[in-house]
Design an enzyme around this catalytic site. Structure first.
Site, PDB file in Angstrom:
ATOM      1  N   HIS A 109      56.150  -7.149  54.266  1.00  0.00           N
ATOM      2  CA  HIS A 109      55.189  -6.544  55.193  1.00  0.00           C
ATOM      3  C   HIS A 109      53.806  -6.891  54.641  1.00  0.00           C
ATOM      4  O   HIS A 109      53.629  -6.997  53.422  1.00  0.00           O
ATOM      5  CB  HIS A 109      55.250  -5.018  55.198  1.00  0.00           C
ATOM      6  N   ASP A 112      52.797  -4.723  51.763  1.00  0.00           N
ATOM      7  CA  ASP A 112      53.560  -4.866  50.499  1.00  0.00           C
ATOM      8  C   ASP A 112      52.819  -5.822  49.577  1.00  0.00           C
ATOM      9  O   ASP A 112      52.854  -5.697  48.355  1.00  0.00           O
ATOM     10  CB  ASP A 112      54.934  -5.516  50.719  1.00  0.00           C
ATOM     11  N   GLU A 240      64.237  -5.558  65.203  1.00  0.00           N
ATOM     12  CA  GLU A 240      65.265  -4.967  64.342  1.00  0.00           C
ATOM     13  C   GLU A 240      65.664  -3.611  64.896  1.00  0.00           C
ATOM     14  O   GLU A 240      64.906  -2.644  64.817  1.00  0.00           O
ATOM     15  CB  GLU A 240      64.704  -4.828  62.917  1.00  0.00           C
ATOM     16  N   GLU A 276      70.499  -4.818  60.946  1.00  0.00           N
ATOM     17  CA  GLU A 276      70.685  -4.185  59.637  1.00  0.00           C
ATOM     18  C   GLU A 276      71.961  -3.362  59.633  1.00  0.00           C
ATOM     19  O   GLU A 276      72.211  -2.556  60.534  1.00  0.00           O
ATOM     20  CB  GLU A 276      69.473  -3.299  59.305  1.00  0.00           C
ATOM     21  N   ASP A 304      69.627  -7.864  57.956  1.00  0.00           N
ATOM     22  CA  ASP A 304      69.188  -7.082  56.814  1.00  0.00           C
ATOM     23  C   ASP A 304      70.445  -6.535  56.146  1.00  0.00           C
ATOM     24  O   ASP A 304      71.143  -5.666  56.694  1.00  0.00           O
ATOM     25  CB  ASP A 304      68.239  -5.947  57.233  1.00  0.00           C
ATOM     26  N   ASP A 315      69.171   6.750  56.270  1.00  0.00           N
ATOM     27  CA  ASP A 315      69.039   5.338  55.953  1.00  0.00           C
ATOM     28  C   ASP A 315      68.949   5.168  54.435  1.00  0.00           C
ATOM     29  O   ASP A 315      67.861   5.061  53.889  1.00  0.00           O
ATOM     30  CB  ASP A 315      67.746   4.873  56.648  1.00  0.00           C
TER      31      ASP A 315
HETATM   32  C1  XLS Z   1      63.357   0.439  57.890  1.00  0.00           C
HETATM   33  C2  XLS Z   1      63.446  -0.976  58.179  1.00  0.00           C
HETATM   34  C3  XLS Z   1      62.323  -1.842  57.646  1.00  0.00           C
HETATM   35  C4  XLS Z   1      62.316  -3.187  58.304  1.00  0.00           C
HETATM   36  C5  XLS Z   1      61.061  -3.962  58.111  1.00  0.00           C
HETATM   37  O1  XLS Z   1      64.272   1.209  58.138  1.00  0.00           O
HETATM   38  O2  XLS Z   1      64.690  -1.421  57.717  1.00  0.00           O
HETATM   39  O3  XLS Z   1      62.390  -1.942  56.269  1.00  0.00           O
HETATM   40  O4  XLS Z   1      63.385  -3.974  57.893  1.00  0.00           O
HETATM   41  O5  XLS Z   1      59.961  -3.299  58.633  1.00  0.00           O
HETATM   42 CA    CA Z   2      65.571  -3.413  57.701  1.00  0.00          CA
HETATM   43 CA    CA Z   3      67.161   0.633  56.547  1.00  0.00          CA
END
Ligand code: XLS
Ligand code: CA
Ligand code: CA
Length: 449
Positions: A109, A112, A240, A276, A304, A315
């Site tokens: 990001h 980051d 995502e 993810e 992911d 999460d």
């Molecule tokens: C959060 C998300 C985040 C994305 C990127 O739950 O997984 O980390 O992958 O913004």
């Molecule tokens: Ca993610």
């Molecule tokens: Ca996550």
């Protein structure tokens, strides 16, 4: 070129380049199953798996949780006098880590990599100072950017959302970040650009105009797409999916929902999905379900890689360890033709009490081994052929005659009903699905591996 990159200071001095030692090794800092150069089918393991490291979990997160403060004291953060110096040291540590681990891709990001400044212009300047450094390090090490993204969810100004914020001023500030993050991604040759709808959802319908928010989300994504394309970005934009957390309901709930949204708003040509594992679980789906759903509709993009905890509903972003899950995921990915510009990004964090510097390596090694096994098993499913052959046969009544006509859309409901009426009930439909038989075969592959 050295075997790995070291900046002004070596951050993991006790750890050398991680090597493949095979399943019998008891060295925690060696791969047991991930053998980068090993050929599986037509490609090397490393080209099938395309591993990436997530900057945020590995170099920014500090182990803090809602009940306690930081437990991970990163020398690349604690040893700096200013946030920009910290960002500089952090990048050295990150590239040392990528190269020692032998992972060719990473994701970040904007925030980051570089801290927010006092104005949008200063934030942009900060980011581009670090982008210049990243460009040099990418060149020196061969590590590439899998995708970039903007963090438009952490700062308090985004508490009511970014593109879906009820206040126009916030939407415009989100645009300053997304535009700059797309520029940074282009500058670094990023292979994709991700939108995770952090707070694009609602906490309560009582104060929400749902239709307006979804329209605004689509409007914003369309503008970002147009901007990226105008400036030469050729890769996929990813959405995502995630059903909840931090908002009660997120608009990008799951694969199926996002695909419907993208088609409805005419974004289906430029956007693919970044799926993810943990988010699939939160949506009440298997990881492989989300992958297959995306692939079936032509939206499979990137992954992911992580896992949740089946006993709770949040999460947890743990490192993947289940061979069964990675096998089913890799089977879905191989069936979809494998990765092109996507990859397996470890959006996973070590636990709060994993405080040894080696733990970050050990966690990634385990995740990479888990996907290497998954790849081997998926390849075995395909090459052995028993499971795919069963599935093929299961649908074989659609290969010829009236079944084929139906399949091609060459039949009316009256004709279809006529065929049913003529055939009568008999024993039609009473064919075993053989689920347990197939599951046992999969377990046999897993144990014989
Ligand atoms: C959060 C998300 C985040 C994305 C990127 O739950 O997984 O980390 O992958 O913004
Ligand atoms: Ca993610
Ligand atoms: Ca996550």
């Amino acid at each position: 070129m050295a075997d790995f990159y070291v900046g002004k200071k070596e951050y993991f001095p006790k750890i050398a380049k991680i090597k493949y030692e095979g399943p019998k090794s008891d060295n925690p800092l060696a791969f047991k199953y991930y053998d980068a150069e090993k050929k599986i089918g037509k490609k090397k393991m490393k080209d099938h798996l395309r591993f990436a490291v997530a900057y945020w979990h590995s170099f920014c997160a500090d182990g803090a949780d809602p009940f306690g403060s930081a437990t991970h004291s990163h020398p690349w953060i604690t040893g700096a006098k200013t946030p920009m110096e910290a960002a500089d040291l952090k990048m050295d540590a990150a590239f040392e880590f990528f190269t020692k681990l032998g992972v060719g891709l990473y994701c970040f990001h904007d925030r980051d990599v570089a801290p927010e400044g006092a104005t949008p212009a200063e934030s942009e300047k900060n980011l581009f100072t670090l982008v210049a450094k990243a460009k040099k390090l990418q060149k020196a090490t061969g590590v590439k950017l899998l995708w970039g993204t903007a963090n438009v969810f952490s700062h308090p100004r985004y508490m009511n959302g970014a593109a879906t914020n009820p206040e126009f001023g916030v939407v415009a500030l989100a645009a300053t970040q997304v535009k700059t993050a797309i520029d940074a991604t282009i500058e670094l040759g990023g292979q994709g650009y991700t939108f995770w709808g952090g707070r694009e959802g609602y906490m309560s319908l009582i104060n929400t105009d749902l239709k307006k928010e979804k329209d605004h989300l689509a409007r914003f994504l369309t503008m970002a797409r147009d901007y990226g394309r105008k400036h030469g970005f050729k890769g996929p934009f990813y959405i995502e999916p995630k059903p909840m957390e931090p908002t009660k309901h997120q608009y990008d709930f799951d694969s199926e929902t996002v695909i419907g949204f993208l088609r409805h708003y005419g974004l289906d040509k430029d956007f693919r999905l970044n799926i993810e594992a943990n988010h699939a679980e939160l949506a009440g789906h298997e990881f492989a379900h989300e992958l297959e759903t995306a692939a079936a509709a032509g939206f499979f993009g990137s992954v992911d890689a992580n896992r949740g905890d089946t006993m709770n509903g949040w999460d947890t972003d743990q490192f993947p360890i289940s061979y069964y899950e990675t096998a089913m995921a890799m089977y879905a990915i191989l069936k979809a033709g494998g990765f092109t510009s996507g990859g397996l990004n470890f959006d996973a964090k070590i636990r709060r009490n994993s405080v040894d510097p080696a733990d970050l390596f050990i966690a990634h090694i385990g995740g990479m081994d888990a996907f290497a096994v998954g790849l081997e098993i998926a390849n075995k499913i395909i090459s052995d052929g028993k499971i795919p052959a069963f599935v093929k046969k299961r649908y074989s009544s659609f290969n010829t005659g009236d079944g084929a006509k139906f399949d091609k859309g060459d039949m009316t409901l009256e004709q279809l009903a006529g065929i049913g009426a003529k055939a009568g009930y008999g024993k039609t439909g009473l064919v075993s699905g053989k689920q347990e038989y197939l599951e046992n075969i999969l377990n046999q592959y897993l144990l014989q591996h």
